[in-house]
Design an enzyme around this catalytic site. Structure first.
Site, PDB file in Angstrom:
ATOM      1  N   GLU A 160       0.835  -1.213   0.000  1.00 22.89           N
ATOM      2  CA  GLU A 160       0.000   0.000   0.000  1.00 22.89           C
ATOM      3  C   GLU A 160       0.865   1.257   0.000  1.00 22.89           C
ATOM      4  O   GLU A 160       0.577   2.221  -0.711  1.00 22.89           O
ATOM      5  CB  GLU A 160      -0.965   0.001   1.187  1.00 22.89           C
ATOM      6  CG  GLU A 160      -1.944  -1.178   1.243  1.00 22.89           C
ATOM      7  CD  GLU A 160      -2.654  -1.478  -0.070  1.00 22.89           C
ATOM      8  OE1 GLU A 160      -2.785  -0.572  -0.920  1.00 22.89           O
ATOM      9  OE2 GLU A 160      -3.070  -2.630  -0.266  1.00 22.89           O
ATOM     10  N   HIS A 269      -5.282  -6.629 -10.679  1.00 27.62           N
ATOM     11  CA  HIS A 269      -4.587  -7.580  -9.799  1.00 27.62           C
ATOM     12  C   HIS A 269      -4.433  -8.950 -10.455  1.00 27.62           C
ATOM     13  O   HIS A 269      -3.759  -9.826  -9.910  1.00 27.62           O
ATOM     14  CB  HIS A 269      -5.332  -7.744  -8.469  1.00 27.62           C
ATOM     15  CG  HIS A 269      -5.443  -6.487  -7.672  1.00 27.62           C
ATOM     16  ND1 HIS A 269      -6.435  -5.569  -7.874  1.00 27.62           N
ATOM     17  CD2 HIS A 269      -4.671  -6.001  -6.675  1.00 27.62           C
ATOM     18  CE1 HIS A 269      -6.286  -4.563  -7.034  1.00 27.62           C
ATOM     19  NE2 HIS A 269      -5.216  -4.795  -6.292  1.00 27.62           N
TER      20      HIS A 269
HETATM   21  N1  ASN Z   1      -5.466  -3.817  -1.746  1.00 25.75           N
HETATM   22  C1  ASN Z   1      -5.806  -3.327  -3.037  1.00 25.75           C
HETATM   23  C2  ASN Z   1      -4.597  -2.678  -3.665  1.00 25.75           C
HETATM   24  O1  ASN Z   1      -3.855  -1.973  -3.038  1.00 25.75           O
HETATM   25  C3  ASN Z   1      -6.909  -2.370  -2.962  1.00 25.75           C
HETATM   26  C4  ASN Z   1      -7.639  -2.234  -4.220  1.00 25.75           C
HETATM   27  O2  ASN Z   1      -7.830  -3.145  -4.974  1.00 25.75           O
HETATM   28  N2  ASN Z   1      -8.055  -1.050  -4.513  1.00 25.75           N
HETATM   29  O3  ASN Z   1      -4.373  -2.863  -4.812  1.00 25.75           O
HETATM   30 ZN    ZN Z   2      -2.376  -2.473  -4.975  1.00 25.40          ZN
END
Ligand code: ASN
Ligand code: ZN
Length: 351
Positions: A160, A269
């Site tokens: 983060e 992701h």
């Molecule tokens: N934990 C995720 C990230 O930092 C939060 C998200 O998907 N916005 O990518």
């Molecule tokens: Zn992230």
């Protein structure tokens, strides 16, 4: 099945952060030393932060009954130490800015995030209620029983915070667009520096630690004890981090690891597995600790090559290649560029 991520997304949207205006204590960039001010938001919401204790470096933490705050504070410290020692970076913005974080955000919030609008990082407890209750190891009906604890992991905290570094660095404060290839790159760069922080800390804690001891897993602590699954993502084997059968469905890591499988509609992701795997391959090929050469190459590519917000895999790969050639020349390692190039070729990225 994509249901897991769809569900997770729905949950995230439900628990989305408040607007910047709602936040009473806006982020201030200071020229101070490494100060980590943490606001303890209790388990309700960020809006309650005024009525909750905040904690500054130097305060006595022994009587503060907040395990999450302490964990968060320590993990932020580890990331800042890593950036300072290995990359000579002074906090997130390289100008010694304060880091603001909130923990125990909302109730059972199953994620962590960096908000550029708020200028801070925020962590949820998932379904483990860290610091409040024992972990829940009951049989699962769906993902609700699986995801826990986003502040315990050094890697999650580092991930983060790295989003903030990317924001400060790329395209004069714009950061990388959070979709398509730049979005996947943003996710990957956050994972790459997160895994290095985790590995470096393992080495600091045990001088006998070797790179082969790393599992290359991000988010081990986010899987509650008693459930199968190594963690949320694997840089070594994207797509293999978890596969959890519940009563009604199979929840599966859907990350891809080759450009043949890429399309622009993939969630960031999921497609971040491609550049993640490239970093793993480069680190393995180069040898030594990941942060010694591969990490330096990735860092220079991030901060020195004028990336813009629409940066594609091939642009970033090319930047790492150029930096590798430079570092190779400076350190008497003429094959460094080729090694990095081979890593990107393995995942199907050409430039
Ligand atoms: N934990 C995720 C990230 O930092 C939060 C998200 O998907 N916005 O990518
Ligand atoms: Zn992230």
């Amino acid at each position: 099945t994509r249901e897991f991520l769809e569900n997770l997304k729905t949950e995230i949207i439900k628990a989305k952060p408040p607007n910047a205006q709602d936040f009473k204590d806006p982020f201030v960039i200071t020229k101070q030393r490494l100060i980590r001010d943490l606001q303890f938001c209790g388990i309700n919401s960020i809006e309650d932060s005024d009525s909750n204790p905040s904690w500054s470096e130097g305060d006595d933490i022994s009587d503060l009954n907040a395990k999450s705050v302490k964990l968060c504070y320590n993990n932020i410290g580890i990331f800042l130490d890593f950036m300072a020692e290995i990359f000579k970076r002074d906090s997130l913005d390289n100008r010694g800015c304060k880091v603001i974080a909130s923990v125990n955000y909302e109730f059972n919030y199953p994620n962590a995030f960096y908000s550029s609008a708020l200028g801070q990082v925020v962590f949820g407890t998932g379904f483990s209620m860290t610091g409040w209750m024992e972990s829940d190891t009951k049989p699962v009906d769906d993902f609700i029983g699986i995801i826990g604890d986003f502040v315990t992991g050094i890697d999650i905290v580092a991930h983060e915070l790295m989003h903030a570094v990317i924001q400060c660095t790329v395209d004069r404060g714009h950061g990388l667009d959070y979709k398509g290839e730049p979005g996947a790159l943003s996710e990957s760069i956050a994972d790459v520096f997160a895994i290095m922080t985790q590995q470096w800390y393992s080495f600091k804690s045990d001088p006998n630690w070797k790179l082969e001891d790393s599992d290359w897993i991000i988010g081990k602590t986010a899987i509650l004890p008693g459930h199968p699954g190594m963690g949320l993502r694997s840089l070594k084997e994207p797509g293999k981090a978890f596969e959890i059968a519940t009563k009604t469905k199979v929840l599966k890591d859907l990350q891809i690891q080759h450009y043949d499988e890429y399309n622009d509609n993939l969630e960031v992701h999921i497609s971040s597995g491609i550049p993640n795997k490239a970093f793993y391959e480069a680190a393995k090929e180069i040898g030594g600790f990941s942060w010694e050469k591969a990490g330096q190459i990735w860092y220079r590519a991030l901060i020195d090559t004028g990336l813009d917000k629409t940066c594609l895999f091939s642009n970033f790969a090319n930047s790492t290649f150029k930096e590798a050639v430079k570092i190779g020349k400076a350190t008497g390692d003429p094959d460094l560029g080729k090694k990095v190039q081979r890593a990107w070729r393995k995942v199907g990225v050409q430039y």
